[in-house]
Design an enzyme around this catalytic site. Structure first.
Site, short mmCIF file in Angstrom:
data_model
loop_
_atom_site.label_atom_id
_atom_site.label_comp_id
_atom_site.label_asym_id
_atom_site.label_seq_id
_atom_site.Cartn_x
_atom_site.Cartn_y
_atom_site.Cartn_z
N CYS A 108 -9.29 62.08 17.01
CA CYS A 108 -9.90 61.78 18.32
C CYS A 108 -9.02 60.82 19.10
CB CYS A 108 -11.29 61.16 18.14
SG CYS A 108 -12.46 62.26 17.34
N CYS A 166 -12.62 58.35 14.11
CA CYS A 166 -11.95 59.64 13.94
C CYS A 166 -10.50 59.57 14.42
CB CYS A 166 -12.76 60.69 14.71
SG CYS A 166 -11.89 62.18 15.16
#
Length: 105
Positions: free
Chosen positions: A33, A30
């Site tokens: 993230c 991600c």
């Protein structure tokens, strides 16, 4: 920066903490993230004596993610005395995040 440790139970770790615990639910694939990880390092530097930051890889611990109804990544959940008191989905800038956390802890 963050301590990596195995724990027998996520709930035990959250409940056993004297400081509020900010849990970063993330995944290695991600992109946002990874941005959030850098922001959390700054937040940790500013608030390390008032807050504990823990990262949970949702690919490794899907049961924890589903237990806390994590739909979007990154999601930050702030626990106080074992109870979730705030939830932040997506990326916030460090100063916004610090401000928001200070309002809750």
């Amino acid at each position: 920066m963050t301590t990596k440790k195995e724990f027998t139970s996520f709930d035990e770790m959250i409940a056993g903490s004297e400081l509020p615990v900010l849990v970063d639910f993330y995944a290695t694939w991600c992109g946002p993230c990874q941005i959030m990880a850098k922001i959390l390092e700054q937040v940790n530097a500013q608030m390390k004596d008032r807050l504990k930051i823990v990262k949970v890889d949702t690919d490794k611990y899907p049961h924890i993610a589903s237990q806390h109804q994590i739909q979007a990544l990154p999601t930050l959940v702030l626990f106080k005395q074992g109870q979730p008191v705030d939830r932040i989905e997506g990326v916030l800038q460090a100063d916004q995040l610090v401000q928001r956390l200070q309002g809750v802890i």
